[in-house]
Design a protein around this motif. Structure first.
Motif, PDB file in Angstrom:
ATOM      1  N   UNK A  17       0.835  -1.201   0.000  1.00 37.64           N
ATOM      2  CA  UNK A  17       0.000   0.000   0.000  1.00 37.64           C
ATOM      3  C   UNK A  17       0.870   1.251   0.000  1.00 37.64           C
ATOM      4  N   UNK A  18       0.244   2.387  -0.300  1.00 39.44           N
ATOM      5  CA  UNK A  18       0.969   3.642  -0.115  1.00 39.44           C
ATOM      6  C   UNK A  18       1.152   3.857   1.390  1.00 39.44           C
ATOM      7  N   UNK A  19       2.048   4.763   1.756  1.00 38.78           N
ATOM      8  CA  UNK A  19       2.440   4.920   3.157  1.00 38.78           C
ATOM      9  C   UNK A  19       1.254   5.174   4.081  1.00 38.78           C
ATOM     10  N   UNK A  20       0.424   6.143   3.752  1.00 43.02           N
ATOM     11  CA  UNK A  20      -0.635   6.526   4.689  1.00 43.02           C
ATOM     12  C   UNK A  20      -1.765   5.497   4.767  1.00 43.02           C
ATOM     13  N   UNK A  21      -2.023   4.780   3.698  1.00 46.35           N
ATOM     14  CA  UNK A  21      -2.989   3.672   3.762  1.00 46.35           C
ATOM     15  C   UNK A  21      -2.431   2.577   4.660  1.00 46.35           C
ATOM     16  N   UNK A  38       0.274   3.243  20.972  1.00 46.94           N
ATOM     17  CA  UNK A  38       1.255   4.337  20.979  1.00 46.94           C
ATOM     18  C   UNK A  38       1.459   4.860  19.568  1.00 46.94           C
ATOM     19  N   UNK A  39       0.919   6.046  19.294  1.00 45.97           N
ATOM     20  CA  UNK A  39       0.980   6.617  17.951  1.00 45.97           C
ATOM     21  C   UNK A  39       2.397   6.964  17.510  1.00 45.97           C
ATOM     22  N   UNK A  40       3.201   7.555  18.368  1.00 48.78           N
ATOM     23  CA  UNK A  40       4.563   7.925  17.962  1.00 48.78           C
ATOM     24  C   UNK A  40       5.378   6.684  17.609  1.00 48.78           C
ATOM     25  N   UNK A  41       5.279   5.652  18.410  1.00 42.25           N
ATOM     26  CA  UNK A  41       6.032   4.422  18.126  1.00 42.25           C
ATOM     27  C   UNK A  41       5.549   3.791  16.826  1.00 42.25           C
ATOM     28  N   UNK A  42       4.251   3.708  16.630  1.00 43.93           N
ATOM     29  CA  UNK A  42       3.702   3.111  15.413  1.00 43.93           C
ATOM     30  C   UNK A  42       4.146   3.880  14.176  1.00 43.93           C
ATOM     31  N   UNK A  43       4.007   5.192  14.219  1.00 45.52           N
ATOM     32  CA  UNK A  43       4.373   6.039  13.077  1.00 45.52           C
ATOM     33  C   UNK A  43       5.877   5.956  12.819  1.00 45.52           C
ATOM     34  N   UNK A  44       6.681   6.014  13.880  1.00 44.16           N
ATOM     35  CA  UNK A  44       8.138   5.928  13.755  1.00 44.16           C
ATOM     36  C   UNK A  44       8.552   4.642  13.021  1.00 44.16           C
ATOM     37  N   UNK A  45       8.027   3.498  13.485  1.00 49.47           N
ATOM     38  CA  UNK A  45       8.421   2.232  12.871  1.00 49.47           C
ATOM     39  C   UNK A  45       7.962   2.150  11.424  1.00 49.47           C
ATOM     40  N   UNK A  46       6.796   2.690  11.127  1.00 48.46           N
ATOM     41  CA  UNK A  46       6.330   2.677   9.733  1.00 48.46           C
ATOM     42  C   UNK A  46       7.262   3.505   8.849  1.00 48.46           C
ATOM     43  N   UNK A  47       7.716   4.646   9.330  1.00 48.32           N
ATOM     44  CA  UNK A  47       8.662   5.467   8.561  1.00 48.32           C
ATOM     45  C   UNK A  47       9.956   4.684   8.316  1.00 48.32           C
ATOM     46  N   UNK A  48      10.497   4.101   9.365  1.00 53.38           N
ATOM     47  CA  UNK A  48      11.774   3.379   9.240  1.00 53.38           C
ATOM     48  C   UNK A  48      11.646   2.168   8.301  1.00 53.38           C
ATOM     49  N   UNK A  49      10.548   1.459   8.401  1.00 54.36           N
ATOM     50  CA  UNK A  49      10.352   0.299   7.523  1.00 54.36           C
ATOM     51  C   UNK A  49      10.150   0.752   6.084  1.00 54.36           C
ATOM     52  N   UNK A  50       9.407   1.847   5.882  1.00 55.23           N
ATOM     53  CA  UNK A  50       9.231   2.385   4.527  1.00 55.23           C
ATOM     54  C   UNK A  50      10.584   2.766   3.923  1.00 55.23           C
TER      55      UNK A  50
END
Length: 135
Positions: free
Chosen positions: A36-40, A67-79
């Motif tokens: 998926x695209x990042x935000x989806x 935890x929103x910051x942790x979830x968003x952080x890991x998604x950025x790093x994995x992307x």
């Protein structure tokens, strides 16, 4: 367990609670980000974690579990990691991801202080670091 089996169990809330660990979180995020695209993908990860936790009778209030910051952080790093393997299949990227420093859940502490991550603010909404590059 193959990643598609993990996703099926996660989405159907059938994954045993003891298997819902850091590695499983990484693999779920990887699957959604790859497909998926990042935000989806971020939305699927976020909603999936909350739904899964609720099915296991875990309190999902931001102050207690999700935890929103942790979830968003890991998604950025994995992307970012996926982008370095543009032509590779998901299975190969998964193998490589699990060989990296990201397999260690404390990797995030390189970017955020533990004290900050324990705050309601960090749990409730994503707080980028000064070096964060949003997709």
């Amino acid at each position: 367990m193959h990643i598609t089996q993990l996703i099926e169990q996660f989405e159907n809330c059938k994954l045993p609670k003891e298997k819902w660990n850091h590695e499983a979180h990484l693999r779920v995020a990887l699957y959604y980000l790859f497909n998926n695209d990042f935000y989806t993908a971020l939305s699927k990860v976020r909603c999936g974690i909350i739904r899964y936790n609720a099915s296991k009778e875990t309190d999902n209030l931001c102050s207690n579990k999700y935890h929103e910051t942790i979830t968003f952080f890991w998604c950025i790093k994995i992307q970012e990691f996926i982008e370095s393997f543009v032509t590779e299949p998901l299975d190969k990227i998964e193998i490589e991801l699990l060989k990296t420093h990201m397999k260690n859940s404390h990797f995030i502490e390189k970017y955020y202080e533990k004290k900050f991550l324990s705050t309601a603010e960090a749990r409730a909404h994503f707080t980028p670091t000064k070096d964060t590059k949003l997709p």
